[in-house]
Design a protein around this motif. Structure first.
Motif, PDB file in Angstrom:
ATOM      1  N   LEU A 564       0.828  -1.205   0.000  1.00  0.00           N
ATOM      2  CA  LEU A 564       0.000   0.000   0.000  1.00  0.00           C
ATOM      3  C   LEU A 564       0.864   1.257   0.000  1.00  0.00           C
ATOM      4  O   LEU A 564       0.566   2.231  -0.702  1.00  0.00           O
ATOM      5  CB  LEU A 564      -0.933   0.007   1.217  1.00  0.00           C
ATOM      6  N   ARG A 565       1.916   1.233   0.784  1.00  0.00           N
ATOM      7  CA  ARG A 565       2.809   2.396   0.813  1.00  0.00           C
ATOM      8  C   ARG A 565       3.433   2.629  -0.564  1.00  0.00           C
ATOM      9  O   ARG A 565       3.489   3.761  -1.054  1.00  0.00           O
ATOM     10  CB  ARG A 565       3.904   2.196   1.855  1.00  0.00           C
ATOM     11  N   ARG A 566       3.915   1.548  -1.173  1.00  0.00           N
ATOM     12  CA  ARG A 566       4.563   1.681  -2.473  1.00  0.00           C
ATOM     13  C   ARG A 566       3.588   2.196  -3.533  1.00  0.00           C
ATOM     14  O   ARG A 566       3.933   3.042  -4.363  1.00  0.00           O
ATOM     15  CB  ARG A 566       5.137   0.329  -2.896  1.00  0.00           C
ATOM     16  N   GLU A 567       2.349   1.725  -3.498  1.00  0.00           N
ATOM     17  CA  GLU A 567       1.374   2.101  -4.519  1.00  0.00           C
ATOM     18  C   GLU A 567       0.777   3.486  -4.288  1.00  0.00           C
ATOM     19  O   GLU A 567       0.534   4.225  -5.246  1.00  0.00           O
ATOM     20  CB  GLU A 567       0.252   1.057  -4.558  1.00  0.00           C
ATOM     21  N   LEU A 568       0.547   3.849  -3.021  1.00  0.00           N
ATOM     22  CA  LEU A 568      -0.179   5.084  -2.713  1.00  0.00           C
ATOM     23  C   LEU A 568       0.707   6.201  -2.194  1.00  0.00           C
ATOM     24  O   LEU A 568       0.393   7.379  -2.390  1.00  0.00           O
ATOM     25  CB  LEU A 568      -1.275   4.802  -1.682  1.00  0.00           C
ATOM     26  N   LEU A 569       1.794   5.841  -1.482  1.00  0.00           N
ATOM     27  CA  LEU A 569       2.602   6.819  -0.751  1.00  0.00           C
ATOM     28  C   LEU A 569       1.661   7.846  -0.105  1.00  0.00           C
ATOM     29  O   LEU A 569       1.618   9.016  -0.500  1.00  0.00           O
ATOM     30  CB  LEU A 569       3.592   7.522  -1.685  1.00  0.00           C
ATOM     31  N   PRO A 570       0.879   7.420   0.898  1.00  0.00           N
ATOM     32  CA  PRO A 570      -0.206   8.263   1.417  1.00  0.00           C
ATOM     33  C   PRO A 570       0.212   9.696   1.731  1.00  0.00           C
ATOM     34  O   PRO A 570      -0.482  10.642   1.375  1.00  0.00           O
ATOM     35  CB  PRO A 570      -0.643   7.514   2.684  1.00  0.00           C
ATOM     36  N   LEU A 571       1.330   9.859   2.406  1.00  0.00           N
ATOM     37  CA  LEU A 571       1.855  11.195   2.682  1.00  0.00           C
ATOM     38  C   LEU A 571       3.122  11.357   1.853  1.00  0.00           C
ATOM     39  O   LEU A 571       4.089  10.617   2.030  1.00  0.00           O
ATOM     40  CB  LEU A 571       2.128  11.362   4.175  1.00  0.00           C
ATOM     41  N   GLY A 572       3.104  12.297   0.927  1.00  0.00           N
ATOM     42  CA  GLY A 572       4.094  12.340  -0.138  1.00  0.00           C
ATOM     43  C   GLY A 572       5.468  12.833   0.250  1.00  0.00           C
ATOM     44  O   GLY A 572       5.847  12.887   1.421  1.00  0.00           O
ATOM     45  N   GLU A 573       6.222  13.258  -0.772  1.00  0.00           N
ATOM     46  CA  GLU A 573       7.623  13.623  -0.596  1.00  0.00           C
ATOM     47  C   GLU A 573       7.827  15.085  -0.205  1.00  0.00           C
ATOM     48  O   GLU A 573       8.947  15.493   0.091  1.00  0.00           O
ATOM     49  CB  GLU A 573       8.390  13.343  -1.890  1.00  0.00           C
ATOM     50  N   ARG A 574       6.784  15.886  -0.251  1.00  0.00           N
ATOM     51  CA  ARG A 574       6.945  17.305   0.087  1.00  0.00           C
ATOM     52  C   ARG A 574       6.210  17.601   1.391  1.00  0.00           C
ATOM     53  O   ARG A 574       5.344  16.837   1.832  1.00  0.00           O
ATOM     54  CB  ARG A 574       6.385  18.182  -1.036  1.00  0.00           C
ATOM     55  N   TRP A 575       6.560  18.713   1.988  1.00  0.00           N
ATOM     56  CA  TRP A 575       5.903  19.116   3.228  1.00  0.00           C
ATOM     57  C   TRP A 575       4.485  19.612   2.938  1.00  0.00           C
ATOM     58  O   TRP A 575       4.227  20.202   1.881  1.00  0.00           O
ATOM     59  CB  TRP A 575       6.694  20.220   3.921  1.00  0.00           C
ATOM     60  N   TYR A 576       3.582  19.389   3.885  1.00  0.00           N
ATOM     61  CA  TYR A 576       2.193  19.823   3.747  1.00  0.00           C
ATOM     62  C   TYR A 576       1.986  21.166   4.445  1.00  0.00           C
ATOM     63  O   TYR A 576       2.580  21.445   5.487  1.00  0.00           O
ATOM     64  CB  TYR A 576       1.249  18.768   4.324  1.00  0.00           C
ATOM     65  N   SER A 577       1.113  21.958   3.851  1.00  0.00           N
ATOM     66  CA  SER A 577       0.840  23.294   4.393  1.00  0.00           C
ATOM     67  C   SER A 577      -0.512  23.390   5.082  1.00  0.00           C
ATOM     68  O   SER A 577      -0.722  24.235   5.948  1.00  0.00           O
ATOM     69  CB  SER A 577       0.890  24.326   3.264  1.00  0.00           C
ATOM     70  N   GLY A 578      -1.462  22.534   4.670  1.00  0.00           N
ATOM     71  CA  GLY A 578      -2.831  22.637   5.171  1.00  0.00           C
ATOM     72  C   GLY A 578      -3.689  23.612   4.393  1.00  0.00           C
ATOM     73  O   GLY A 578      -4.887  23.745   4.664  1.00  0.00           O
ATOM     74  N   PHE A 579      -3.093  24.289   3.402  1.00  0.00           N
ATOM     75  CA  PHE A 579      -3.845  25.275   2.623  1.00  0.00           C
ATOM     76  C   PHE A 579      -4.601  24.597   1.487  1.00  0.00           C
ATOM     77  O   PHE A 579      -4.178  23.563   0.963  1.00  0.00           O
ATOM     78  CB  PHE A 579      -2.899  26.335   2.042  1.00  0.00           C
ATOM     79  N   PRO A 580      -5.725  25.180   1.065  1.00  0.00           N
ATOM     80  CA  PRO A 580      -6.512  24.602  -0.029  1.00  0.00           C
ATOM     81  C   PRO A 580      -5.876  24.873  -1.384  1.00  0.00           C
ATOM     82  O   PRO A 580      -5.138  25.856  -1.568  1.00  0.00           O
ATOM     83  CB  PRO A 580      -7.864  25.302   0.101  1.00  0.00           C
ATOM     84  N   ASP A 581      -6.171  24.010  -2.350  1.00  0.00           N
ATOM     85  CA  ASP A 581      -5.726  24.234  -3.719  1.00  0.00           C
ATOM     86  C   ASP A 581      -6.774  25.047  -4.471  1.00  0.00           C
ATOM     87  O   ASP A 581      -7.709  25.600  -3.863  1.00  0.00           O
ATOM     88  CB  ASP A 581      -5.446  22.904  -4.421  1.00  0.00           C
ATOM     89  N   ALA A 582      -6.651  25.125  -5.798  1.00  0.00           N
ATOM     90  CA  ALA A 582      -7.558  25.941  -6.611  1.00  0.00           C
ATOM     91  C   ALA A 582      -8.997  25.465  -6.523  1.00  0.00           C
ATOM     92  O   ALA A 582      -9.945  26.242  -6.737  1.00  0.00           O
ATOM     93  CB  ALA A 582      -7.096  25.951  -8.061  1.00  0.00           C
ATOM     94  N   GLU A 583      -9.185  24.189  -6.209  1.00  0.00           N
ATOM     95  CA  GLU A 583     -10.539  23.636  -6.104  1.00  0.00           C
ATOM     96  C   GLU A 583     -11.040  23.646  -4.667  1.00  0.00           C
ATOM     97  O   GLU A 583     -12.112  23.097  -4.384  1.00  0.00           O
ATOM     98  CB  GLU A 583     -10.556  22.217  -6.668  1.00  0.00           C
ATOM     99  N   GLY A 584     -10.261  24.237  -3.775  1.00  0.00           N
ATOM    100  CA  GLY A 584     -10.697  24.341  -2.392  1.00  0.00           C
ATOM    101  C   GLY A 584     -10.344  23.144  -1.529  1.00  0.00           C
ATOM    102  O   GLY A 584     -10.742  23.087  -0.365  1.00  0.00           O
ATOM    103  N   LEU A 585      -9.575  22.184  -2.075  1.00  0.00           N
ATOM    104  CA  LEU A 585      -9.188  21.008  -1.301  1.00  0.00           C
ATOM    105  C   LEU A 585      -7.880  21.262  -0.563  1.00  0.00           C
ATOM    106  O   LEU A 585      -6.870  21.642  -1.179  1.00  0.00           O
ATOM    107  CB  LEU A 585      -8.993  19.802  -2.227  1.00  0.00           C
ATOM    108  N   PRO A 586      -7.838  21.075   0.746  1.00  0.00           N
ATOM    109  CA  PRO A 586      -6.572  21.215   1.466  1.00  0.00           C
ATOM    110  C   PRO A 586      -5.648  20.047   1.126  1.00  0.00           C
ATOM    111  O   PRO A 586      -6.107  18.938   0.847  1.00  0.00           O
ATOM    112  CB  PRO A 586      -7.001  21.177   2.937  1.00  0.00           C
TER     113      PRO A 586
END
Length: 689
Positions: A564-586
């Motif tokens: 599952l980790r190899r296929e999904l890498l649930p938490l990726g390689e970059r740091w998370y900000s908690g801010f939403p993207d252009a579609e409003g998804l954090p």
């Protein structure tokens, strides 16, 4: 002693260090800034009979050197250093002590604890001392195109193991190969690695070591091997045959062919000579003041930032050279892929304490051979300012004991809160992000070789180290474990169920977190050390993996987590900000069981053990992921948020409460806005359907 059957030494050259064979002879170079003379001693092939003593004829700076015409690989030798016996000034020269070359590629003999090895003893120790054997400049190993694997950190799963203990009781390994390098390269061992999906084996020390006198007197040994005497020589007791170097290379070659990197645990913080009462084997007799950190108030005593009696002085150019030459040797000639540095702050200790821009780190940074290998720090020692987690240079990985302690505490009922858990799950940003480090540079683990096994963490609250001979005083006293209601093994079905569920939850926490995960060999199959949380001296069934009792469903569950980790890498390689993207998804948002964001008080509620994570920007999954954590005993309902896609449902991927083999079917979906029950002491992973 002289023997005219040997040719006279010629000046030769001061490099490379150690013994270097060419077509016509052998060059010898050994460093000592304070010796007054240096003698090369030659022995018969057994190393028992001294044949000649030849003074080294040249000195360049602090390097004594000479070239012996007609000498060839196979020659056995040692050194005698001449100089003052002045411990108060830091000097412990005694020409009656035969000294091992620090750059020895092959060591002859086995260390015996004899009073002749004591530096002040007037007797000659040559007959029983360790010696070096000259090896060919090119040993002719056919690597058949073997190349570094360079596995990216995002794909790396570390698997810590002991070369001997891993296969010593493995029924699938030929009996003659069990407990050896060849055994680790066997079809059965590699099949297990492939079944799990791990990408790197992190080997406990394989440099040649000796057993401490105290342990030998009790009939024990230094099983872990953190007592190095030969930084270029593979431990011969781990070889099935007589040629340990060749067998080690064959092991690396086979593991690489299977896609598995080889990481070595290396001990450059101290040597096996211990404190001022220890033996004179090599460094102490060659130049005590040049190799060790000595106390300012009394140079007869050693700085002991390691807890092992002495501390090698990386500030000295020859000590730094030894470390770098050793690393280059293991990468260039043995093809290893990286190193885990035991008590690594010692390597960064300058005159004013730890320095992340110190000479050792700068030398590594510019070295063309070592730049591409994995460098992993155990980021603490016992000296002043010795805890340096997060302080190593960019590019280094560090064992994150804060992850270990937080996850143990959160799952096993010790003081912790949701803020701690979230920080550790998302890469420990306060330790690494603020210093320009990548999330993958934190090594996440809940169990290592040092401490309880995973099974014992859930079986014992008190250590059981009596067999170590220290009246049960050794080992960690604060383990943050929980015996699930019964101390020790039991047939109680309820206790067994709780232990199994928590084991799966802890494994899932490690393997789904942001950072580089590490699991300890045997945890995936339920290995126990019978409550011994410091079995460094137990070379027996206590530490050897018990394959006959392996929990096969738990192995399959661990393999599923890694997949599952190899296929999904649930938490990726970059740091998370908690801010939403252009579609409003954090990219990452945390919430309570009611689906609402947590307030400040809720984050720090020491009693609350439930938490949800909406991962809007996973590493590899096609859409958002949902992680639901329930570390309390009771089942808890979670309100599922909208996935934020055109699909309004979640697919259930993992439920650690379910028995292995009964995980959710791929088609299992749950609509957004529904309540989902997360069983007590479990973790659930869902993906947008």
């Amino acid at each position: 002693m002289t023997d005219t059957s040997f040719a006279a030494l010629q000046p030769g050259r001061p490099w490379p260090m150690g013994a270097t064979a060419d077509a016509d002879g052998v060059n010898f170079a050994v460093a000592s800034a304070h010796a007054e003379a240096m003698t090369l001693c030659l022995f018969d092939e057994t190393g028992r009979t001294e044949l000649a003593r030849l003074p080294l004829p040249a000195r360049s700076g602090d390097v004594w050197h000479g070239w012996l015409p007609g000498a060839a690989p196979g020659l056995v030798y040692g050194f005698r250093a001449h100089g003052p016996w002045q411990p108060a000034a830091g000097h412990r020269f005694n020409e009656r002590k035969l000294l091992l070359d620090p750059w020895a590629r092959e060591i002859v003999g086995r260390h015996e604890w004899r009073p002749e090895h004591t530096g002040a003893d007037p007797r000659d120790n040559a007959e029983h001392a360790l010696k070096a054997r000259v090896v060919p400049a090119a040993e002719g190993f056919e690597w058949a195109g073997d190349q570094p694997l360079r596995t990216p950190l995002a794909d790396t799963v570390l698997y810590e193991l002991h070369v001997k203990g891993f296969t010593r009781q493995h029924p699938g390994v030929p009996e003659a190969l069990r407990g050896t390098y060849a055994g680790l390269a066997s079809d059965a061992a590699i099949a297990h690695f492939k079944r799990l999906g791990i990408t790197a084996v992190s080997l406990l020390p394989v440099h040649q070591h000796i057993d401490e006198e105290r342990l030998v007197a009790m009939g024990l040994s230094n099983y872990w091997g953190y007592n190095t005497i030969g930084f270029f020589a593979p431990e011969p007791s781990y070889a099935a045959g007589a040629d340990a170097r060749r067998e080690f290379r064959q092991m690396v070659q086979r593991l690489h062919a299977a896609g598995i990197e080889v990481i070595l645990d290396v001990v450059f913080n101290h040597s096996a000579e211990t404190d001022e009462h220890g033996p004179t084997l090599s460094f102490r007799g060659l130049d005590n003041a040049g190799w060790y950190r000595l106390r300012h108030e009394s140079r007869a005593l050693y700085e002991n930032d390691t807890g092992c009696g002495n501390t090698l002085d990386i500030r000295q150019p020859r000590v730094l050279q030894l470390v770098l030459d050793s690393l280059r040797y293991w990468v260039g000639e043995m093809h290893v892929d990286g190193f885990r540095f035991d008590l690594a702050p010692v390597l960064g200790r300058g005159h004013q304490g730890f320095d992340r821009d110190g000479a050792f780190f700068m030398a590594l940074r510019q070295d063309p051979l070592l730049q591409g290998v994995k460098l992993i720090a155990e980021p603490w020692d016992i000296g002043p300012g010795g805890y340096q987690l997060g302080q190593f240079p960019a590019g280094w990985l560090e064992w994150n004991d804060k992850f270990r302690d937080t996850m143990r505490a959160f799952w096993l009922g010790h003081p912790a809160h949701r803020g701690d858990f979230a920080r550790r799950l998302a890469g420990s940003a306060e330790l690494f992000h603020q210093r320009g480090r990548a999330p993958g540079e934190g090594v996440n683990y809940v169990v290592s070789h040092d401490g309880f096994t995973l099974r014992d963490l859930l079986t014992y609250e008190q250590r059981r180290n009596q067999a170590n001979g220290e009246d049960n005083r050794d080992g960690h006293g604060h383990n943050l474990g929980w015996n699930c209601g019964h101390e020790g093994e039991t047939n109680d079905a309820a206790v067994q169920t709780t232990r199994a569920r928590l084991a799966r939850a802890l494994l899932a926490t490690v393997l789904l977190s942001q950072g580089t995960p590490m699991i300890a060999a045997g945890d995936e199959l339920g290995h126990t050390q019978d409550g011994n949380n410091n079995p460094y001296c137990q070379d027996n069934a206590t530490t050897w993996i018990d394959w006959a009792s392996a929990d096969e469903p738990l192995i399959d569950f661990t393999a599923r987590l890694i997949r599952l980790r190899r296929e999904l890498l649930p938490l990726g390689e970059r740091w998370y900000s908690g801010f939403p993207d252009a579609e409003g998804l954090p990219d990452l948002a945390w919430f309570g069981p009611d689906g609402r964001p947590l307030g400040a008080a809720q984050w720090h509620d020491a009693e609350a053990r439930t938490l949800g994570a909406f991962i809007g920007s996973p590493g590899r999954a096609a859409g958002p992921l949902l992680l639901l954590v329930n570390a309390q005993a009771e089942d808890t309902g979670f309100l599922l948020p909208e996935p934020g896609t055109t699909q309004a449902a979640w697919q259930l991927l993992l439920d650690t409460a379910a028995q292995p083999g009964t995980q959710p079917a791929p088609a299992t979906t749950v609509p957004a806005g529904a309540w989902v029950t997360v069983p007590g002491r479990s973790l659930v992973l869902l993906a947008s359907a």
